[in-house]
Scaffold this motif. Sequence first.
Motif, PDB file in Angstrom:
ATOM      1  N   GLU A   1       0.805  -1.152   0.052  1.00 23.02           N
ATOM      2  CA  GLU A   1      -0.063  -0.043   0.126  1.00 23.02           C
ATOM      3  C   GLU A   1       1.048   1.406  -0.075  1.00 23.02           C
ATOM      4  OE1 GLU A   1      -3.998   1.615   1.651  1.00 23.02           O
ATOM      5  OE2 GLU A   1      -2.830   0.821   3.210  1.00 23.02           O
ATOM      6  N   GLU A   2       1.980   1.148   0.828  1.00 19.99           N
ATOM      7  CA  GLU A   2       2.966   2.288   0.725  1.00 19.99           C
ATOM      8  C   GLU A   2       3.515   2.914  -0.650  1.00 19.99           C
ATOM      9  OE1 GLU A   2       3.643   4.519   2.993  1.00 19.99           O
ATOM     10  OE2 GLU A   2       2.145   3.524   3.978  1.00 19.99           O
ATOM     11  N   ARG A   3       3.709   1.727  -1.363  1.00 18.44           N
ATOM     12  CA  ARG A   3       4.501   1.549  -2.788  1.00 18.44           C
ATOM     13  C   ARG A   3       3.253   2.135  -3.651  1.00 18.44           C
ATOM     14  NH1 ARG A   3       5.619  -3.308  -6.765  1.00 18.44           N
ATOM     15  NH2 ARG A   3       5.860  -2.024  -8.578  1.00 18.44           N
ATOM     16  N   LEU A   4       1.841   1.727  -3.395  1.00 14.24           N
ATOM     17  CA  LEU A   4       0.809   2.238  -4.337  1.00 14.24           C
ATOM     18  C   LEU A   4       0.634   3.800  -3.982  1.00 14.24           C
ATOM     19  CD1 LEU A   4      -1.447  -0.356  -4.250  1.00 14.24           C
ATOM     20  CD2 LEU A   4      -0.521   0.477  -6.113  1.00 14.24           C
ATOM     21  N   LYS A   5       0.872   4.254  -2.765  1.00 13.11           N
ATOM     22  CA  LYS A   5       0.544   5.648  -2.377  1.00 13.11           C
ATOM     23  C   LYS A   5       1.677   6.445  -2.959  1.00 13.11           C
ATOM     24  CE  LYS A   5      -1.408   5.543   2.276  1.00 13.11           C
ATOM     25  NZ  LYS A   5      -1.044   5.997   3.854  1.00 13.11           N
ATOM     26  N   GLN A   6       3.307   5.931  -3.089  1.00 11.50           N
ATOM     27  CA  GLN A   6       4.236   6.566  -3.795  1.00 11.50           C
ATOM     28  C   GLN A   6       3.891   6.846  -5.334  1.00 11.50           C
ATOM     29  OE1 GLN A   6       7.647   4.485  -2.534  1.00 11.50           O
ATOM     30  NE2 GLN A   6       7.910   5.842  -0.762  1.00 11.50           N
ATOM     31  N   GLU A   7       3.406   5.708  -5.735  1.00 12.99           N
ATOM     32  CA  GLU A   7       3.070   5.463  -7.235  1.00 12.99           C
ATOM     33  C   GLU A   7       1.915   6.562  -7.776  1.00 12.99           C
ATOM     34  OE1 GLU A   7       1.910   2.233 -10.768  1.00 12.99           O
ATOM     35  OE2 GLU A   7       2.842   1.693  -8.807  1.00 12.99           O
ATOM     36  N   PHE A   8       0.759   6.703  -6.682  1.00 12.30           N
ATOM     37  CA  PHE A   8      -0.201   7.427  -7.334  1.00 12.30           C
ATOM     38  C   PHE A   8      -0.383   8.676  -6.270  1.00 12.30           C
ATOM     39  CE2 PHE A   8      -1.563   3.211  -8.684  1.00 12.30           C
ATOM     40  CZ  PHE A   8      -1.901   3.374  -9.771  1.00 12.30           C
ATOM     41  N   SER A   9       0.754   9.216  -5.695  1.00 12.26           N
ATOM     42  CA  SER A   9       0.544  10.227  -4.924  1.00 12.26           C
ATOM     43  C   SER A   9       0.315  11.714  -5.547  1.00 12.26           C
ATOM     44  CB  SER A   9       1.900  10.535  -4.151  1.00 12.26           C
ATOM     45  OG  SER A   9       3.016  10.954  -5.120  1.00 12.26           O
ATOM     46  N   SER A  10       0.776  11.828  -6.957  1.00 12.28           N
ATOM     47  CA  SER A  10       0.300  12.977  -7.234  1.00 12.28           C
ATOM     48  C   SER A  10      -0.579  12.943  -8.517  1.00 12.28           C
ATOM     49  CB  SER A  10       1.861  13.749  -7.887  1.00 12.28           C
ATOM     50  OG  SER A  10       2.135  12.947  -8.828  1.00 12.28           O
ATOM     51  N   VAL A  11      -1.291  11.894  -8.535  1.00 15.12           N
ATOM     52  CA  VAL A  11      -2.268  11.642  -9.528  1.00 15.12           C
ATOM     53  C   VAL A  11      -3.541  11.939  -9.479  1.00 15.12           C
ATOM     54  CG1 VAL A  11      -3.351   9.524 -10.948  1.00 15.12           C
ATOM     55  CG2 VAL A  11      -0.891   9.500 -10.353  1.00 15.12           C
ATOM     56  N   LYS A  12      -4.299  12.589 -10.159  1.00 10.78           N
ATOM     57  CA  LYS A  12      -5.695  13.137 -10.172  1.00 10.78           C
ATOM     58  C   LYS A  12      -6.724  12.146 -10.438  1.00 10.78           C
ATOM     59  CE  LYS A  12      -4.804  18.182 -10.277  1.00 10.78           C
ATOM     60  NZ  LYS A  12      -5.248  19.463 -11.078  1.00 10.78           N
ATOM     61  N   ARG A  13      -6.400  11.628 -11.532  1.00 12.44           N
ATOM     62  CA  ARG A  13      -7.044  10.359 -12.237  1.00 12.44           C
ATOM     63  C   ARG A  13      -6.101   9.397 -13.032  1.00 12.44           C
ATOM     64  NH1 ARG A  13     -11.914  12.146 -13.448  1.00 12.44           N
ATOM     65  NH2 ARG A  13     -11.635  14.367 -12.224  1.00 12.44           N
ATOM     66  N   THR A  14      -6.448   8.305 -12.940  1.00 19.31           N
ATOM     67  CA  THR A  14      -5.531   7.483 -13.972  1.00 19.31           C
ATOM     68  C   THR A  14      -6.628   6.819 -14.834  1.00 19.31           C
ATOM     69  OG1 THR A  14      -3.917   5.685 -13.590  1.00 19.31           O
ATOM     70  CG2 THR A  14      -5.703   5.491 -12.338  1.00 19.31           C
ATOM     71  N   TYR A  15      -5.875   6.592 -16.089  1.00 19.43           N
ATOM     72  CA  TYR A  15      -6.512   5.934 -17.100  1.00 19.43           C
ATOM     73  C   TYR A  15      -6.139   4.345 -17.189  1.00 19.43           C
ATOM     74  CZ  TYR A  15      -8.300  10.400 -18.143  1.00 19.43           C
ATOM     75  OH  TYR A  15      -8.663  11.567 -17.753  1.00 19.43           O
ATOM     76  N   ILE A  16      -6.956   3.415 -17.091  1.00 17.42           N
ATOM     77  CA  ILE A  16      -6.435   1.930 -17.164  1.00 17.42           C
ATOM     78  C   ILE A  16      -7.080   1.382 -18.482  1.00 17.42           C
ATOM     79  CG2 ILE A  16      -6.671  -0.231 -16.010  1.00 17.42           C
ATOM     80  CD1 ILE A  16      -7.075   1.367 -13.559  1.00 17.42           C
ATOM     81  N   PRO A  17      -6.143   0.747 -19.250  1.00 19.50           N
ATOM     82  CA  PRO A  17      -6.634   0.072 -20.400  1.00 19.50           C
ATOM     83  C   PRO A  17      -7.764  -0.959 -20.188  1.00 19.50           C
ATOM     84  CG  PRO A  17      -4.034  -0.249 -20.450  1.00 19.50           C
ATOM     85  CD  PRO A  17      -4.806   0.292 -19.102  1.00 19.50           C
ATOM     86  N   LEU A  18      -8.775  -1.140 -21.088  1.00 20.76           N
ATOM     87  CA  LEU A  18      -9.883  -1.877 -20.522  1.00 20.76           C
ATOM     88  C   LEU A  18      -9.650  -3.444 -20.695  1.00 20.76           C
ATOM     89  CD1 LEU A  18     -12.901  -1.522 -20.093  1.00 20.76           C
ATOM     90  CD2 LEU A  18     -13.272  -1.987 -22.601  1.00 20.76           C
ATOM     91  N   HIS A  19      -8.470  -3.810 -21.453  1.00 23.43           N
ATOM     92  CA  HIS A  19      -8.135  -5.368 -21.497  1.00 23.43           C
ATOM     93  C   HIS A  19      -7.336  -5.586 -20.177  1.00 23.43           C
ATOM     94  CE1 HIS A  19      -4.511  -3.173 -23.511  1.00 23.43           C
ATOM     95  NE2 HIS A  19      -3.978  -4.450 -22.986  1.00 23.43           N
ATOM     96  N   SER A  20      -6.840  -4.780 -19.352  1.00 22.04           N
ATOM     97  CA  SER A  20      -5.999  -5.069 -18.402  1.00 22.04           C
ATOM     98  C   SER A  20      -6.924  -5.371 -17.040  1.00 22.04           C
ATOM     99  CB  SER A  20      -4.825  -4.377 -18.142  1.00 22.04           C
ATOM    100  OG  SER A  20      -5.305  -3.042 -17.871  1.00 22.04           O
ATOM    101  N   VAL A  21      -8.366  -4.837 -17.082  1.00 17.85           N
ATOM    102  CA  VAL A  21      -9.305  -5.010 -16.018  1.00 17.85           C
ATOM    103  C   VAL A  21      -9.862  -6.183 -15.839  1.00 17.85           C
ATOM    104  CG1 VAL A  21     -11.385  -4.017 -15.230  1.00 17.85           C
ATOM    105  CG2 VAL A  21      -9.809  -2.417 -16.380  1.00 17.85           C
ATOM    106  N   VAL A  22      -9.707  -6.608 -14.607  1.00 16.91           N
ATOM    107  CA  VAL A  22     -10.108  -8.026 -14.178  1.00 16.91           C
ATOM    108  C   VAL A  22     -11.304  -7.866 -13.686  1.00 16.91           C
ATOM    109  CG1 VAL A  22      -9.909  -9.987 -12.718  1.00 16.91           C
ATOM    110  CG2 VAL A  22      -7.727  -9.078 -13.541  1.00 16.91           C
TER     111      VAL A  22
END
Length: 117
Positions: free
Chosen positions: A59-80
């Motif tokens: 979770e700490e790694r995710l906090k660092q990865e998404f710390s300055s992200v307002k919104r993220t775009y995820i490719p539809l084919h990678s969504v489980v």
Amino acid sequence: MNKKTMNNKKGIYKIQFHNQGKLYELYARQVTQSNMYAFIEVADIIFGEKTKLVVDPSEERLKQEFSSVKRTYIPLHSVVRIDEVDKEGINKIIDSSADKDGSNVAAFPMPPLQPPI
């Protein structure tokens, strides 16, 4: 629903998706079909309280990865999957490259969806 959106003010969504051989699990308040073809838009990512004594390294790694992200775009084919849940959980990264029995079989990559003609 006119805009194909899932952004209810009280709704919490659990989004699971593949990214670089790992399974990401994020909790967010807004999930929307993006204007960019074959992407979903995830905004308002929820992280746990800072007062916890036990710190989860993923979770700490995710906090660092998404710390300055307002919104993220995820490719539809990678969504489980995307689930609407009652309360938030712990964001985490799960190593999905190897099963628990030691096998290293990977999923066959799927091409992006073709736009309708």
